[in-house]
Scaffold this motif. Structure first.
Motif, mmCIF file in Angstrom:
data_model
loop_
_atom_site.group_PDB
_atom_site.id
_atom_site.type_symbol
_atom_site.label_atom_id
_atom_site.label_comp_id
_atom_site.label_asym_id
_atom_site.label_seq_id
_atom_site.Cartn_x
_atom_site.Cartn_y
_atom_site.Cartn_z
ATOM 1 N N ALA A 1 -0.851 -3.265 29.999
ATOM 2 C CA ALA A 1 -1.188 -4.613 29.531
ATOM 3 C C ALA A 1 -2.595 -5.012 29.970
ATOM 4 C CB ALA A 1 -0.163 -5.618 30.057
ATOM 5 N N ILE A 2 -2.954 -4.675 31.203
ATOM 6 C CA ILE A 2 -4.300 -4.990 31.702
ATOM 7 C C ILE A 2 -5.353 -4.269 30.883
ATOM 8 C CG2 ILE A 2 -5.858 -4.559 33.643
ATOM 9 C CD1 ILE A 2 -3.551 -5.295 35.505
ATOM 10 N N ARG A 3 -5.104 -3.029 30.530
ATOM 11 C CA ARG A 3 -6.079 -2.295 29.732
ATOM 12 C C ARG A 3 -6.185 -2.854 28.320
ATOM 13 N NH1 ARG A 3 -4.999 0.135 33.975
ATOM 14 N NH2 ARG A 3 -6.267 1.814 34.848
ATOM 15 N N GLY A 4 -5.069 -3.340 27.783
ATOM 16 C CA GLY A 4 -5.143 -4.021 26.490
ATOM 17 C C GLY A 4 -5.959 -5.302 26.585
ATOM 18 N N GLY A 5 -5.763 -6.060 27.666
ATOM 19 C CA GLY A 5 -6.561 -7.267 27.878
ATOM 20 C C GLY A 5 -8.027 -6.957 28.088
ATOM 21 N N ASP A 6 -8.322 -5.846 28.746
ATOM 22 C CA ASP A 6 -9.711 -5.445 28.963
ATOM 23 C C ASP A 6 -10.392 -5.120 27.637
ATOM 24 O OD1 ASP A 6 -11.858 -4.616 30.905
ATOM 25 O OD2 ASP A 6 -11.570 -2.706 29.858
ATOM 26 N N ASP A 7 -9.686 -4.447 26.760
ATOM 27 C CA ASP A 7 -10.252 -4.146 25.435
ATOM 28 C C ASP A 7 -10.514 -5.428 24.658
ATOM 29 O OD1 ASP A 7 -10.127 -1.451 26.005
ATOM 30 O OD2 ASP A 7 -8.189 -1.151 25.005
ATOM 31 N N ALA A 8 -9.568 -6.379 24.740
ATOM 32 C CA ALA A 8 -9.741 -7.646 24.026
ATOM 33 C C ALA A 8 -10.930 -8.423 24.582
ATOM 34 C CB ALA A 8 -8.462 -8.477 24.134
ATOM 35 N N TYR A 9 -11.073 -8.421 25.910
ATOM 36 C CA TYR A 9 -12.206 -9.122 26.527
ATOM 37 C C TYR A 9 -13.529 -8.517 26.068
ATOM 38 C CZ TYR A 9 -15.874 -9.114 30.089
ATOM 39 O OH TYR A 9 -17.080 -9.130 30.717
ATOM 40 N N ARG A 10 -13.627 -7.200 26.064
ATOM 41 C CA ARG A 10 -14.884 -6.558 25.690
ATOM 42 C C ARG A 10 -15.212 -6.781 24.214
ATOM 43 N NH1 ARG A 10 -16.747 -3.609 29.793
ATOM 44 N NH2 ARG A 10 -15.294 -3.045 31.456
ATOM 45 N N SER A 11 -14.185 -6.818 23.378
ATOM 46 C CA SER A 11 -14.448 -7.066 21.963
ATOM 47 C C SER A 11 -14.937 -8.493 21.737
ATOM 48 C CB SER A 11 -13.191 -6.796 21.141
ATOM 49 O OG SER A 11 -12.154 -7.701 21.496
ATOM 50 N N ARG A 12 -14.356 -9.461 22.442
ATOM 51 C CA ARG A 12 -14.792 -10.856 22.312
ATOM 52 C C ARG A 12 -16.209 -11.029 22.846
ATOM 53 N NH1 ARG A 12 -10.545 -14.545 25.190
ATOM 54 N NH2 ARG A 12 -12.169 -16.084 24.676
ATOM 55 N N CYS A 13 -16.503 -10.345 23.962
ATOM 56 C CA CYS A 13 -17.826 -10.483 24.569
ATOM 57 C C CYS A 13 -18.882 -9.738 23.747
ATOM 58 C CB CYS A 13 -17.781 -9.931 25.991
ATOM 59 S SG CYS A 13 -19.311 -10.141 26.927
ATOM 60 N N GLY A 14 -18.525 -8.567 23.213
ATOM 61 C CA GLY A 14 -19.482 -7.772 22.451
ATOM 62 C C GLY A 14 -19.773 -8.315 21.071
ATOM 63 N N ALA A 15 -18.933 -9.207 20.574
ATOM 64 C CA ALA A 15 -19.135 -9.761 19.236
ATOM 65 C C ALA A 15 -19.989 -11.017 19.260
ATOM 66 C CB ALA A 15 -17.783 -10.078 18.602
ATOM 67 N N GLY A 16 -20.723 -11.224 20.353
ATOM 68 C CA GLY A 16 -21.580 -12.396 20.451
ATOM 69 C C GLY A 16 -20.852 -13.638 20.905
ATOM 70 N N GLY A 17 -19.680 -13.474 21.473
ATOM 71 C CA GLY A 17 -18.914 -14.621 21.944
ATOM 72 C C GLY A 17 -19.357 -15.063 23.329
ATOM 73 N N ASP A 18 -18.580 -15.979 23.880
ATOM 74 C CA ASP A 18 -18.867 -16.510 25.216
ATOM 75 C C ASP A 18 -18.290 -15.550 26.252
ATOM 76 O OD1 ASP A 18 -19.171 -17.916 27.533
ATOM 77 O OD2 ASP A 18 -18.441 -19.828 26.736
ATOM 78 N N CYS A 19 -19.148 -14.693 26.814
ATOM 79 C CA CYS A 19 -18.674 -13.674 27.751
ATOM 80 C C CYS A 19 -18.091 -14.302 29.007
ATOM 81 C CB CYS A 19 -19.814 -12.737 28.131
ATOM 82 S SG CYS A 19 -20.305 -11.605 26.808
ATOM 83 N N ALA A 20 -18.715 -15.364 29.507
ATOM 84 C CA ALA A 20 -18.238 -15.993 30.738
ATOM 85 C C ALA A 20 -16.831 -16.547 30.551
ATOM 86 C CB ALA A 20 -19.194 -17.095 31.173
ATOM 87 N N ARG A 21 -16.605 -17.210 29.443
ATOM 88 C CA ARG A 21 -15.270 -17.762 29.195
ATOM 89 C C ARG A 21 -14.245 -16.655 28.975
ATOM 90 N NH1 ARG A 21 -14.596 -22.394 24.736
ATOM 91 N NH2 ARG A 21 -15.812 -23.455 26.367
ATOM 92 N N ALA A 22 -14.639 -15.616 28.235
ATOM 93 C CA ALA A 22 -13.720 -14.502 28.002
ATOM 94 C C ALA A 22 -13.361 -13.810 29.313
ATOM 95 C CB ALA A 22 -14.345 -13.505 27.033
ATOM 96 N N LEU A 23 -14.364 -13.642 30.192
ATOM 97 C CA LEU A 23 -14.102 -13.009 31.479
ATOM 98 C C LEU A 23 -13.187 -13.876 32.338
ATOM 99 C CD1 LEU A 23 -14.626 -10.821 33.590
ATOM 100 C CD2 LEU A 23 -16.684 -12.070 34.278
ATOM 101 N N ALA A 24 -13.450 -15.184 32.368
ATOM 102 C CA ALA A 24 -12.623 -16.081 33.170
ATOM 103 C C ALA A 24 -11.174 -16.064 32.680
ATOM 104 C CB ALA A 24 -13.189 -17.499 33.108
ATOM 105 N N GLN A 25 -10.992 -16.025 31.372
ATOM 106 C CA GLN A 25 -9.626 -15.994 30.840
ATOM 107 C C GLN A 25 -8.943 -14.667 31.169
ATOM 108 O OE1 GLN A 25 -9.326 -16.875 26.657
ATOM 109 N NE2 GLN A 25 -7.194 -16.184 26.518
ATOM 110 N N TYR A 26 -9.673 -13.584 31.039
ATOM 111 C CA TYR A 26 -9.096 -12.265 31.329
ATOM 112 C C TYR A 26 -8.690 -12.152 32.787
ATOM 113 C CZ TYR A 26 -9.018 -7.217 32.164
ATOM 114 O OH TYR A 26 -8.664 -5.955 32.556
ATOM 115 N N LEU A 27 -9.587 -12.542 33.694
ATOM 116 C CA LEU A 27 -9.258 -12.484 35.120
ATOM 117 C C LEU A 27 -8.133 -13.454 35.458
ATOM 118 C CD1 LEU A 27 -12.816 -12.244 36.742
ATOM 119 C CD2 LEU A 27 -11.202 -10.396 36.273
#
Length: 338
Positions: free
Chosen positions: A33-59
């Motif tokens: 599950a953590i690895r699935g969440g990590d993939d989702a975080y990287r896709s959101r961050c790599g698509a020009g999204g808000d990396c800080a918010r995506a990271l905070a939600q993932y952690l």
């Protein structure tokens, strides 16, 4: 002697194996599950999204769960010492069955050594597998969180938990040898091991390697990054400062430009009745007031690149203590036990 030791230990071994199987099933599920969440975080961050918010939600989704699991793993060495180590010799001395074995041409030291080695290997296997599974499951979060040196996380990853378990088991065995009563030995083992687990992270670990020191100016922004101001006694200290990619092991009290400690009355003035400036931030006007005094602190820290050195050094200390206890146990059973 090995077969006899295994037969006496098989119930505890099966209980430990069952508990390890349940933990392994959950950690494998969590790790995926953590690895699935990590993939989702990287896709959101790599698509020009808000990396800080995506990271905070993932952690935020996984950090608390991993902290609870780390706390649970911290109990494993104590439980092994309590239920595997303490009764190992104490039960036989309490019931007198050791005399039967000694009368079958088995020497005292061989009796003690075989029992220690057989159950010790099982201790290493259980603690090592639990640590390996949790380290694997948590690795994506650990890589992003940057808190591998925190007390709970450090003691639940990689090789350190195995060394803790070896010491706890050996301690329990020797305590049982000395006390000769199972229940008191179990209680005393947990007590002594708890003291060790408090002293080593808080007193010994910060001094395993000389820290790097740096002077940091206490601007208003720097003060607002801290977690707290003042001590329990109201002293002029700032708490919770961080250094990127490092474990801060010590922070001096607030100092003036000439290196002297900030006077208590000046700190109290800024802390309790600062001039009103309308400043924002965690500490607002207090941060602005203190910043105007041209203050700094001296930070002591350990860079993250020293993580493995600390893991091996601390593990070596625990294993050395376990070896000393085992050596003392062999001497005691040969000289003092009748």
């Amino acid at each position: 002697m090995t077969w006899l030791t295994w037969r006496q230990f098989r119930v505890q071994a099966l209980a430990g194996l069952a508990g390890l199987a349940l933990l392994a099933a959950y950690l494998v599920h969590l790790g995926l599950a953590i690895r699935g969440g990590d993939d989702a975080y990287r896709s959101r961050c790599g698509a020009g999204g808000d990396c800080a918010r995506a990271l905070a939600q993932y952690l935020g989704d996984y950090q608390n769960t991993l902290l609870y699991l780390a706390g649970l793993l911290a109990l494993v060495p104590a439980l092994l010492g309590m239920f595997w180590g303490a009764p190992l010799v104490a039960r036989e001395l309490e019931t007198g069955t050791h005399r039967l074995v000694w009368n079958q041409s088995v020497t005292r030291t061989r009796w003690f050594t075989v029992k220690l080695l057989v159950v010790g290997v099982a201790t290493i296997a259980v603690s090592g597998m639990a640590s390996l599974l949790l380290t694997w499951a948590a690795s994506p979060v650990d890589r992003l969180a940057g808190d591998r040196f925190s007390t709970i996380v450090f003691g639940a990853r990689n090789v350190a938990p195995v060394a803790y378990a070896v010491l706890a088991f050996t301690l329990g065995t020797v305590v049982g040898l000395l006390v000769r009563r199972t229940l008191p030995a179990m209680a005393l083992t947990v007590l002594v091991f708890t003291v060790v687990q408090f002293v080593v992270p808080n007193v010994v670990r910060p001094h395993l390697m000389p820290p790097v020191t740096v002077s940091r100016p206490m601007t208003a922004d720097a003060i607002n990054e801290a977690r707290g101001l003042g001590s329990i006694t109201g002293g002029p200290v700032v708490k919770g400062l961080t250094v990127p990619g490092a474990w801060v092991s010590g922070t001096s009290e607030l100092r003036t430009a000439d290196g002297r400690p900030l006077a208590q009355d000046r700190f109290d003035h800024c802390f309790r009745d600062p001039p009103r400036t309308g400043a924002t931030g965690t500490f607002g006007d207090t941060a602005v007031c203190l910043a105007r005094l041209d203050l700094h602190v001296v930070l002591s820290y350990q860079p993250d690149r020293r993580y493995w050195a600390f893991q091996w050094l601390e593990s070596a200390i625990y294993l050395a203590l376990a070896a000393l206890l085992a050596g003392y146990g062999r001497w005691h059973v040969r000289r003092r036990v009748s």
